[in-house]
Design an enzyme around this catalytic site. Structure first.
Site, PDB file in Angstrom:
ATOM      1  N   TRP A 178      19.725  -6.166   0.707  1.00 37.61           N
ATOM      2  CA  TRP A 178      19.386  -4.822   1.186  1.00 37.61           C
ATOM      3  C   TRP A 178      19.022  -4.925   2.665  1.00 37.61           C
ATOM      4  O   TRP A 178      17.852  -4.992   3.039  1.00 37.61           O
ATOM      5  CB  TRP A 178      18.228  -4.219   0.388  1.00 37.61           C
ATOM      6  N   HIS A 209       5.666   8.643   0.238  1.00 46.77           N
ATOM      7  CA  HIS A 209       6.010   9.262  -1.041  1.00 46.77           C
ATOM      8  C   HIS A 209       5.047   8.842  -2.152  1.00 46.77           C
ATOM      9  O   HIS A 209       4.910   9.553  -3.147  1.00 46.77           O
ATOM     10  CB  HIS A 209       7.451   8.918  -1.406  1.00 46.77           C
TER      11      HIS A 209
END
Length: 721
Positions: free
Chosen positions: A79, A96
Site C-alpha cells: 500500500w 474518522h
C-alpha cells in the site's frame, strides 16, 4: 476431475453467522436488554485486574512518537504512500475515528477504538482505512498493552501532522479498547448505505433526527459531492453548520477543521467504483480483514479508489502549508467529474506552479480539487468572513486549527483528570467541564456528624435523595460528561431544568448552603448533596430493619458559572427519567425503551436498573410525588415491597391510558395501585421478571437493600476518575 461430493452440514447452517436470525426475531416488539450487556467481561481477553492507566505509565512515550513519525515515510509496497508520506491517510483515520462523536447522547468518537469493528470499519466513508490500521500494526505489536488502539489512532494523527511540519496542541491518552462491536448504537434507520431518511423535512438540515449528526448513513459528516450528491455549496454550508454543531463545533472551528484537514493529503477516485470488492465485513476469508479490493491496475498507488473524488487540495500536500486559502480565493472554480464519476470542483486557468505533483508519478503535475464543502467556505457569507481572516493571518489559522483538532480528537475523553501522558496541555478548556480540586479529607467521625446535620436540617428524606439523584443522573459513560462532581445542579442551566423540579431544588440548595456556611471545615456543596442522599437511604434502610452504611467518597469540587459552558450543557437535560417515573412529554419511543437508553448511558446493568427502580419507588422519589409504581403501604422505607406486590397474583392489571394502568385486587375488585409501563415491564419482560422475583423472595430482603446501596453508590461515584 470428478465432482467432490459434499457431506451434510454437521451443524445448524447459518447458526453461527451474522446472517442467521436471532431467536428474539420471533417477537420483534419485545424489550431488548442487550444494550445493557454489550461489553460483557467475557469478551475481554485481557487478564482480570488489567489496569490500562498503569500500563500506559510504563510506556516510553517519546520512543512511540518517534516510531510513528518514522512510519509515516516508510512506504510499503502493498500500500504505497502518497508522495512517500502516510500523513494524509493517518490523519483521515484519526479524524474518522473521532468524527463519529455527537453531543446529543455522547456516543461515537474515538474513545473505544470502535473503528476496528462493524459497522464503522465498513462504512463507505471509511473506505481503505483498513489499510491505515494495518500499517499501524507493527507499532501496536511492539508496544502491546501499553497503548490502546483507540489512543494509537489519535496519536498517529497527531504525529502525522507533526511529521509534516505542524505543531499540534497536545495529546491525552486514556482511551480503553472495546473487544466487540457496539451494535446497539443508533446510527440511523436507513437500510441502504448513503440512504437518507433521517429528516422530518428533507429540505431543512435542522430537522436532522436526534441524536444523529452525520447527514447520511455511512458518512462521518456531509456528502463531499453536495447535498444528496448534488453540488450546491450554499446548501452544503447549511448541512455543515448542522452536523458540525451536533459534534460540538462552532463556525470558526468548522472552517478551521475543514481547511486544516484538507491542507495535507488527497482524495482518491481513479477508477470505477462499481468494480470494487465488498467492504471488510463482507469480504472473503482470504482477504484477511481487508475490504474494497480494487482490480484496476495496481489496485493502489495511482489507481487507488476511496471517496471517488480525485486530487489534492493544496500545492504541497505532503507538508503543512498555506496554499489552501490561496488557491480557494485566487482562482475561479468550475464543476467537473473525477475519473470515478464523482462531482468535484477544479480551478480555471491555474498557473502550472500552483498545481500539486502527482502522488505517485514523478514529474507530473495535476489540478488541485475542492469538494462542495470546501467551496462552501468561499460562498457562504459567514464562513467566508472566517476563511478570509484565516487567509490573511496563517498563524491565527494554525492556532485555531490546533485547538479545534485537539477538541475533535479529545471531546469524548471526558474531564481532564482522565487524560494520561506527558503531552497533556496544562490549560483548562471550557469544553472539558473543569472542576476545581479540593484539598480536604473527612474522617469517619466527621462524616457521621455531617449526616446528622443533614438529616436534622428540616429537609425530608425524599428531598435529599431526589436532589442527590438528580445531580448524579446526568452522567454519561459515552463521553464522561455530567454527574454529581462539580454540583452544577446549582448553576444555570441545570437549576432551571423542568426535570429537576426547580422549586423543590431551590429549597434544598438554600438549606444546604446554610449548612455549608456554618461549617468549620469547608466541605463542598457537591459532597453535601451526595452525602445527604446517602444519609437518607441509611435511615430508610434502618426503618426496614437493615442496618447498613452507604459508602461515601468525599473530594468533589464545586464548579463555578465561569467554568460552565451553559449552551453545551443543554444536551444533558433529562427529557425523561424512568427511575423517577417521569416523562417531559409523550414520545414516539416507549418509556421502557427510554429507560434502557438512560440506563446504558449511566453505565448500569439490567440487575442494577431493576434494584434501583424497586428501591426508588418505595422511597417515594417519583417526580411531583406521584404514586405511580409506589407498591407499598410503607412509603419512604427501603423495603422490597415493589417486587412483592408486582409479582402478587392476588392482583390483576388493567390499562387505563397509553401509559397508565390500574392494579386491581381480585377479591374486592378495588383499585389498589396505579402504574406506568416502566413499572409493569419488570413483571412482563421475562428477564426482568426473573430479577423481580429474586428480589421479591422472603430470604432476599437484606440482599435487596445491599444491592440497592451498591447500585446507588455506583451512580453517585460514576464521575469520580
Amino acid at each position: 476431475m470428478e465432482n467432490i461430493k459434499k457431506g451434510k452440514c454437521p451443524v445448524m447452517h447459518g447458526a453461527n453467522t451474522e446472517a442467521s436470525s436471532s431467536v428474539m426475531s420471533w417477537w420483534p416488539n419485545a424489550l431488548n436488554l442487550d444494550i445493557l450487556h454489550q461489553h460483557d467481561s467475557k469478551t475481554n481477553p485481557l487478564d482480570e485486574g488489567f489496569n490500562y492507566k498503569e500500563e500506559f505509565s510504563k510506556l516510553d512515550f517519546e520512543a512511540l512518537k518517534s516510531d510513528l513519525k518514522k512510519l509515516m515515510t516508510q512506504s510499503q509496497q502493498w500500500w504505497p504512500a502518497d508522495w512517500g508520506h502516510y500523513g494524509g491517510l493517518m490523519i483521515r483515520m484519526a479524524w474518522h475515528s473521532a468524527g463519529t462523536y455527537r453531543i446529543a447522547d455522547g456516543r461515537g468518537g474515538s474513545n473505544t477504538g470502535n473503528q476496528r469493528f462493524a459497522p464503522l470499519n465498513s462504512w463507505p466513508d471509511n473506505v481503505n482505512l483498513d489499510k491505515a490500521r494495518r500499517l499501524l500494526w507493527p507499532v501496536k505489536k511492539k508496544y502491546g498493552n501499553k497503548i490502546s488502539w483507540a489512543d494509537l489512532f489519535i496519536l498517529a494523527g497527531n504525529m502525522a501532522y507533526e511529521s509534516m511540519g505542524f505543531k499540534t496542541f497536545g495529546f491525552g491518552g486514556g482511551r480503553e479498547d472495546i473487544w466487540h462491536p457496539e451494535k446497539d448504537v443508533y446510527w440511523g434507520a436507513e437500510k441502504d448505505w448513503l440512504g437518507k431518511s433521517r429528516y422530518s423535512d428533507s429540505t431543512e438540515s435542522e430537522t436532522l433526527e436526534n441524536p444523529l449528526a452525520a447527514v447520511q448513513m455511512g458518512l462521518i459528516y456531509v456528502n463531499p459531492e453536495g447535498v444528496d450528491g448534488n453540488p450546491d455549496p450554499l446548501k452544503t454550508a447549511k448541512d455543515m453548520r448542522t452536523t458540525f454543531s451536533r459534534m460540538a463545533m462552532n463556525d470558526e472551528e468548522t472552517v478551521a477543521l475543514t481547511a486544516g484537514g484538507h491542507t495535507v493529503g488527497k482524495t482518491h477516485g481513479n477508477g470505477n467504483p462499481s468494480l470494487l470488492g465488498p467492504s471488510p465485513e463482507g469480504a472473503p476469508i482470504e482477504e484477511q480483514g481487508f475490504g474494497w479490493s480494487n482490480p484496476k491496475g495496481k489496485g493502489n498507488a495511482e489507481h487507488t479508489l476511496s471517496s471517488g473524488l480525485e486530487g489534492a487540495w493544496t500545492t504541497h500536500p505532503n507538508k503543512w502549508n498555506d496554499t489552501y486559502f490561496y488557491l480557494l480565493f485566487t482562482y475561479d472554480w468550475e464543476l467537473t467529474k473525477s475519473p470515478a464519476g464523482a462531482w468535484q470542483w477544479e480551478p480555471v486557468n491555474i498557473n502550472e506552479e500552483d498545481k500539486p505533483f502527482d502522488a505517485h508519478i514523478r514529474g507530473v503535475r495535476r489540478n488541485p480539487m475542492m469538494t462542495d464543502a470546501d467551496m462552501a467556505l468561499k460562498m457562504d457569507p459567514d464562513y467566508r468572513i472566517i476563511s478570509e481572516r484565516f487567509y490573511k493571518d496563517p498563524e491565527y489559522f494554525a492556532k485555531v486549527f490546533a485547538r479545534a483538532w485537539f477538541k475533535l480528537t479529545h471531546r469524548d475523553l471526558g474531564p481532564k483528570s482522565r487524560y494520561l501522558g506527558p503531552d497533556v496541555p496544562k490549560e483548562d478548556l471550557i469544553w472539558q467541564d473543569p472542576i476545581p480540586k479540593v484539598d480536604y479529607t473527612l474522617s469517619p467521625e466527621e462524616v457521621s456528624e455531617l449526616k446528622i446535620k443533614l438529616l436534622n436540617c428540616g429537609l425530608s428524606r425524599t428531598e435529599l435523595i431526589n436532589t442527590a439523584w438528580d445531580s448524579a443522573r446526568t452522567f454519561r459513560c459515552s463521553d464522561y460528561r455530567g454527574g454529581a462532581n462539580g454540583a452544577r445542579i446549582r448553576l444555570a442551566p441545570q437549576k432551571n431544568w423542568e426535570g429537576n423540579e426547580p422549586k423543590r431544588l431551590d429549597k434544598v440548595l438554600k438549606k444546604l448552603e446554610e449548612i455549608h456556611s456554618g461549617l468549620n471545615k469547608k466541605v463542598s456543596i457537591a459532597d453535601l448533596i451526595v452525602l445527604g442522599g446517602g444519609a437518607a437511604i441509611e435511615k430508610a434502610a434502618l426503618d426496614a430493619g437493615v442496618d447498613i452504611k452507604v459508602p461515601f467518597l468525599p473530594g468533589r469540587g464545586d464548579a463555578t458559572a465561569q467554568m460552565t459552558d451553559v449552551d453545551s450543557f443543554s444536551v444533558l437535560e433529562p427529557l425523561h427519567d424512568g427511575y423517577r417515573n417521569w416523562l417531559k412529554k409523550e414520545y414516539a419511543v416507549n418509556p421502557e425503551e427510554l429507560l434502557l437508553d438512560r440506563t446504558q448511558l449511566m453505565g448500569l446493568t439490567a440487575v442494577e436498573m431493576t434494584v434501583l427502580i424497586g428501591g426508588m419507588r418505595v422511597l417515594g422519589t417519583n417526580y411531583g410525588n406521584t404514586k405511580h409504581g409506589v407498591f407499598t403501604e410503607r412509603e419512604g422505607v427501603l423495603t422490597n415491597d415493589f417486587f412483592v406486590n408486582l409479582t402478587d397474583m392476588n392482583y390483576f392489571w388493567k390499562p387505563v391510558t397509553e401509559n397508565l394502568y390500574h392494579i386491581i385486587e381480585r377479591k374486592s375488585n378495588a383499585i389498589k395501585w396505579i402504574a406506568t409501563k416502566v413499572d409493569l415491564v419488570f413483571g412482563s419482560n421475562s428477564v426482568l421478571r426473573a430479577y423481580a422475583e429474586l428480589y421479591a423472595q422472603d430470604d432476599n430482603k437484606v440482599k435487596f437493600v445491599n444491592d440497592f446501596v451498591k447500585a446507588w453508590v455506583k451512580v453517585m461515584n460514576a464521575d469520580r476518575f
